[in-house]
Design an enzyme around this catalytic site. Structure first.
Site, short mmCIF file in Angstrom:
data_model
loop_
_atom_site.label_atom_id
_atom_site.label_comp_id
_atom_site.label_asym_id
_atom_site.label_seq_id
_atom_site.Cartn_x
_atom_site.Cartn_y
_atom_site.Cartn_z
N ASP A 351 39.97 -2.48 -20.32
CA ASP A 351 38.81 -2.18 -20.82
C ASP A 351 38.87 -2.24 -22.19
OD1 ASP A 351 37.49 -1.52 -18.63
OD2 ASP A 351 37.87 0.89 -18.66
N ASP A 672 37.73 3.37 -15.84
CA ASP A 672 37.27 4.97 -15.90
C ASP A 672 36.01 5.48 -15.36
OD1 ASP A 672 35.49 3.70 -17.54
OD2 ASP A 672 36.18 4.05 -19.30
N ASP A 676 34.09 2.12 -10.83
CA ASP A 676 35.61 1.23 -11.20
C ASP A 676 36.40 1.41 -9.98
OD1 ASP A 676 34.63 0.32 -13.52
OD2 ASP A 676 35.80 1.75 -14.82
N GLU A 741 85.10 -5.03 1.14
CA GLU A 741 86.24 -4.28 2.44
C GLU A 741 86.16 -4.77 3.54
OE1 GLU A 741 84.36 -0.19 1.99
OE2 GLU A 741 84.10 -0.27 -0.14
N ASN A 768 83.25 4.30 -0.68
CA ASN A 768 81.74 3.95 -0.67
C ASN A 768 81.00 4.95 -1.37
OD1 ASN A 768 82.34 1.76 0.59
ND2 ASN A 768 81.28 2.41 2.51
#
Ligand code: ATP
Length: 947
Positions: A351, A672, A676, A741, A768
């Site tokens: 806006d 607003d 809208d 791993e 981990n």
């Protein structure tokens, strides 16, 4: 001593307004007194609903254990427990070993993870609820004779509540006055159409809820008009409170990222099971059944290794930190997924008034048919002078000006008042500016409202772009001050709004004290003036009036706004926000296109847009009228080029968003007004205004700007990008390590048969959670890279592994595995041939894997810059995490009780040095990769240039 009224659970629809007021001992002119309010708050409590959030705490806790990775861990714990049990029975358990250690540790991690997940989920929900309450609605009420704004929760029965379009009704009540009041009650009745409310009716007790048109209900939305309401029921005694289950629960939907992580977990678990099958089968084939026990242990370790135990916690913490950083920059996140989506925004539709400009309107000049006057003065103080060609003019001697300024105060719903010594406006700043200019000529709203009481009104809406009021004119008591042209009529209509629209409805014009025909010539001159003013970036309003014979209060359809007598133009300046220019430039650098969507005149819009850098001179402006004629497909052709939409209505915003989205754009849209809401819902990021936004727009939004400022949107986008980059960074860090791993463990029975598993489940959990988890958390704190807003946005629909992340993880996993396996094979033979515990090669593998990850964490801070090029203190957490984790890892090797618990062995300084040396290779590798990528990129640039 005042007494609280009787039980307010009455059929209020059966009463007329005065009966209701009597019952609640309230007064329609002054409202309640402070002692009455205090007593009623005691009696009825706060006007709050007890929110239910759908799931019970137990259900949230249970949900944590439905995660497939945790189920895998539980299975591992059980199998490992069974193996220990068998060992116990056989008496083959090692002396120093503690039975069921792995089982207990894994189960502890599972429970801890569950509790952590539970706490985080509940906290996230609470935090979101708290954020929502920050944007909680305020109510305008009448208390002790004055209008004031209070929080909705402070309402008590008997309060007089003032409603206007865009508000959410904060309590149940009986209407006292209504002007075109239309309320959408879908939240309560499911009926999508707005209900037209009526004051005068008295309805039978058994009237259905949807038909009680003389009452208003909490949680419903004022779509149009205004009303005054006597609050009858608050809190859980309202209709909405009675059906509390219908309440919208706090939204805590999983973010796209969290959903993708769920999918990832499944992929990891299935992948791990497949790998386990391969290892077990190939082990059985090569070595035979005698090796089954070891293969089983290897499988268990692999299953634990594959699960990134720390990852969910790190992601939640990162998102939460992101929302906190955004709040600090005035952006309230209402829906968690917005944090991620923000980083991908490609178009910001904003806006104009209030977002790009300051919304502090100051009238510059007024223009009647005969004279143009410049107005002086500062801010909202109603003190200043009127000048014509640099000569001060007395407004009292200008009948046209008097009539115009009268229209300014009468056709006005705002209040100008002194607050703590300063003049302030309650209501719309445009209208406030009109009160200020009228005040400079000595016209006060209170006085005139008493003399010309309002009979009816046709309210302003962004679609109509004008408003009208009809006032009574008591001819029996002629008012000396009323301009003579207005004095001779029973009632008057005053209209103000967009100059073109008001002018189109006018047929005559006031010239001095005469009403003359509005010729085409005059019309053209007025429009030319309007355009000239608009082109300077001014907001211009047109004014007109119409004498009416007394009309009934209900006779106000649009046809009353015709045959008007033109009064003149008023222009006002709303300065662009100074910081927005910079923000617009930042958007451009970041590949984001800012677009202005305004209800204002195209020339005003263009002037402001050019001033801010949103548009270039000569850019196309699309008006609402033109947009209306385009089909969605045609609009799609335009949306990529147009940066200014002017004179648009809210429904056009929805079409603009849709067209942009069809073009593949990720759209943030501000709004607003009540209408809208559909556009805000449709947009990828719906942004509501914290200060001027209606409750309805806030409800529909993903994010609320606390300061209504465009710059805040850009700041939030930047934070969104940082969050996303950091999440990707630690995902590749954690998962790369898991892959390393798993491969290392899988290689051991194949390369070193009958050597035992190099890493126990307990050691893997440690890696981990601690050695991966802590640095990952620190990586989440990494500040924005300098180029974060210098590159185009990423597609939010892209896979989390896109742009090389998946490849990187696998590559880095393999590199880590190669380093660890090389060390494993070497140290296996080395420890077998040197004094000391022959099993200590396992501790060397364990230590190398951990320390290599420290090097990885240091190097991964930036994708392109070498570690020496980074400020080591820009993220001190990483130094702390790496330092702390290294010390902890060494403690596992050198503190005897820890050594016993974790099953590690003492390493000589030389052996530790070898581990560190191997680990450093990881750091060197990642840095070399960066150099390689840089060299490749610059060669490409050179090649492109030479073409
Ligand atoms: P933006 O959409 O950027 O916030 P805006 O405030 O100009 O811009 P609207 O509030 O929809 O958008 O106003 C549209 C037009 O309606 C304005 O340009 C003005 O001509 C007219 N207008 C605005 N406020 C009022 C009012 N209170 N009364 C009458 N007309 C108004």
């Amino acid at each position: 001593m005042v007494h609280a009224p009787p039980n307010p659970a009455l059929p209020w629809q059966t009463l007329d307004p005065d009966q209701a007021l009597d019952l609640l001992q309230s007064d329609r002119q002054t409202g309640l007194t402070q002692p009455q309010v205090a007593e009623r708050q005691q009696q009825y409590g706060l006007n709050e609903l007890e929110t239910t959030d759908g799931r019970t705490s137990f259900a949230i806790l249970l949900d944590q254990f439905k995660n497939i990775m945790l189920l895998l861990l539980i299975a591992v714990a059980i199998i490992s427990g069974v193996l220990d049990l068998l060992d116990l029975q056989d008496g083959t358990i090692a002396e120093a070993d503690i039975p069921f250690k792995d089982t207990v540790a894994i189960l502890a991690i599972v429970i801890l993870n569950g509790i952590l997940g539970y706490v985080q989920e509940s906290r996230a929900e609470k935090a979101l609820a708290a954020l929502k309450s920050l944007s909680a609605p305020k109510v305008r009420i009448l208390r002790e004779g004055s209008v004031r704004e209070v929080e909705a929760k402070e309402l008590v029965p008997g309060d007089i509540m003032l409603l206007e379009a865009g508000m959410q009704v904060a309590a149940d009540g009986r209407l006292l006055e209504a002007a075109n009041l239309q309320i959408r009650e879908a939240a309560l009745t499911g009926e999508a159409h707005a209900v037209e409310k009526q004051v005068k009716l008295q309805l039978p007790e058994d009237t259905a809820l949807g038909d009680r048109v003389n009452l208003v209900f909490q949680g419903t939305e004022v779509v149009q008009g205004r009303g005054t309401v006597l609050v009858c029921n608050t809190g859980m005694r309202t209709e909405l409170g009675k059906i509390a289950t219908m309440l919208q629960s706090v939204e805590s939907e999983p973010t796209p990222l969290q959903q993708r992580m769920d999918q990832l977990s499944k992929a990891l678990v299935y992948g791990a099971l497949a790998l386990v099958a391969i290892v077990v089968l190939s082990g059985l084939i090569t070595v035979g059944v005698g090796n089954l026990r070891e293969l089983l242990e290897v499988s268990l370790s692999m299953a634990v290794a594959v699960v990134p135990e720390g990852l969910p916690a790190v992601i939640t913490v990162t998102l939460a930190l992101g929302t906190q950083r955004m709040v600090r920059r005035h952006a309230l996140i209402r829906k968690l997924p917005a944090v991620e989506t923000l980083g991908s925004v490609t178009t910001i539709c904003s806006d104009k008034t209030g977002t790009l400009t300051q919304n502090k309107m100051v009238v510059q000049s007024v223009h009647t048919e005969s004279i143009s006057l410049r107005v002086t003065g500062e801010g909202y103080t109603p003190e200043g002078q009127f000048f014509h060609s640099n000569q001060p003019i007395s407004p009292a001697q200008q009948p046209e000006l008097q009539a115009l300024l009268l229209a300014c105060v009468i056709c006005n719903d705002s209040v100008l008042q002194k607050e703590q010594g300063n003049w302030a406006i309650l209501g719309d700043p445009t209208e406030g500016a009109l009160l200020v200019v009228a005040g400079k000529a000595g016209l006060q709203k209170d006085t005139w409202d008493n003399q010309l009481p309002r009979l009816n009104e046709i309210p302003f809406s962004s679609e109509r772009k004008r408003m009208s009021v009809i006032v009574a004119n008591d001819r029996a008591n002629p008012n000396a001050e009323l301009p003579s042209v207005l004095a001779d009529t029973a009632s008057l209509l005053f209209c103000k709004g967009s100059a073109e629209i008001v002018l189109a409805a006018a047929t005559h014009v006031l010239v001095g004290t005469d009403v003359e025909a509005l010729t085409d010539d005059r019309r053209d001159r007025i429009l030319a003036k309007n355009n000239q003013l608009a082109a300077q970036g001014l907001r211009v309003l047109g004014f007109a009036y119409r004498p009416l014979e007394l009309i009934s209060a209900d006779e106000t359809d649009a046809s009353t706004e015709q045959n008007l007598i033109w009064l003149g133009l008023v222009d006002m300046f709303d300065a662009p926000r100074s910081e927005v220019r910079d923000a617009v430039a930042r958007c451009r650098m970041a590949g984001i296109r800012p677009v202005m969507i305004t209800g204002d005149h195209q020339l005003t819009a263009r002037a402001i847009a050019e001033n801010l850098g949103i548009a270039e001179p000569g850019d196309v402006v699309l008006t609402g009228q033109e947009l209306e004629k385009l089909s969605l497909a045609e609009l799609e052709h335009h949306v990529d080029r147009v940066s200014i939409y002017a004179r648009v209505a809210p429904e056009h915003k929805l079409r603009i968003v849709q067209a942009l989205q069809h073009r593949g754009k990720i759209v943030a849209m501000t709004g607003d007004g009540v209408n809208d809401a559909p556009a805000l819902k449709q947009a990828d990021i719906g942004i509501a205004m914290g200060i001027t936004g209606t409750d309805v727009s806030k409800e529909a939004s993903d994010m609320v700007l606390q300061d209504d400022n465009f710059t805040t949107i850009v700041a939030a986008v930047e934070e969104g990008r940082v969050v996303y980059t950091n999440i990707r960074r630690f995902i590749k860090y954690i998962l790369g390590s898991n892959i390393g791993e798993v491969l290392t463990i899988a290689a051991s029975p194949l390369l070193l048969p009958a050597s035992g598993v190099p890493l126990t489940p307990l050691q893997i959990l440690w890696m981990n959670l601690v050695t991966d988890g802590l640095p990952a958390l620190a990586l989440a704190m990494e500040p924005a890279e300098p180029n974060v807003m210098n590159r185009p946005p990423h597609n939010p629909k892209e896979n989390i592994f896109a742009r090389g992340l998946g490849l990187y993880m696998v590559r880095i996993g393999i590199v880590l595995a190669i380093i660890a396996i090389a060390l494993m094979v070497w140290s296996y033979y080395y420890t077998a041939s040197t004094p000391g515990n022959p099993e200590r090669w396992k501790t060397m593998v364990f230590t190398t894997l951990c320390l290599a990850q420290m090097g990885h964490a240091m190097a991964i801070r930036s994708n392109t810059r070498l570690t020496i090029e980074l400020n080591p203190f820009s993220n001190p957490f990483i130094l702390i995490a790496v330092g702390l984790t290294t010390v902890l890892q060494l403690m596992l090797v050198y503190v005897a009780p820890l050594r016993n618990f974790f099953g590690t062995h003492y390493l000589s300084p030389m052996e530790i040095g070898i581990c560190i040396g191997f680990s450093l290779l990881m750091f060197v590798w990642v840095e070399l990769e960066k150099l390689f990528v840089r060299a490749y990129a610059s060669r490409r640039v050179r090649r492109d240039r030479s073409r």
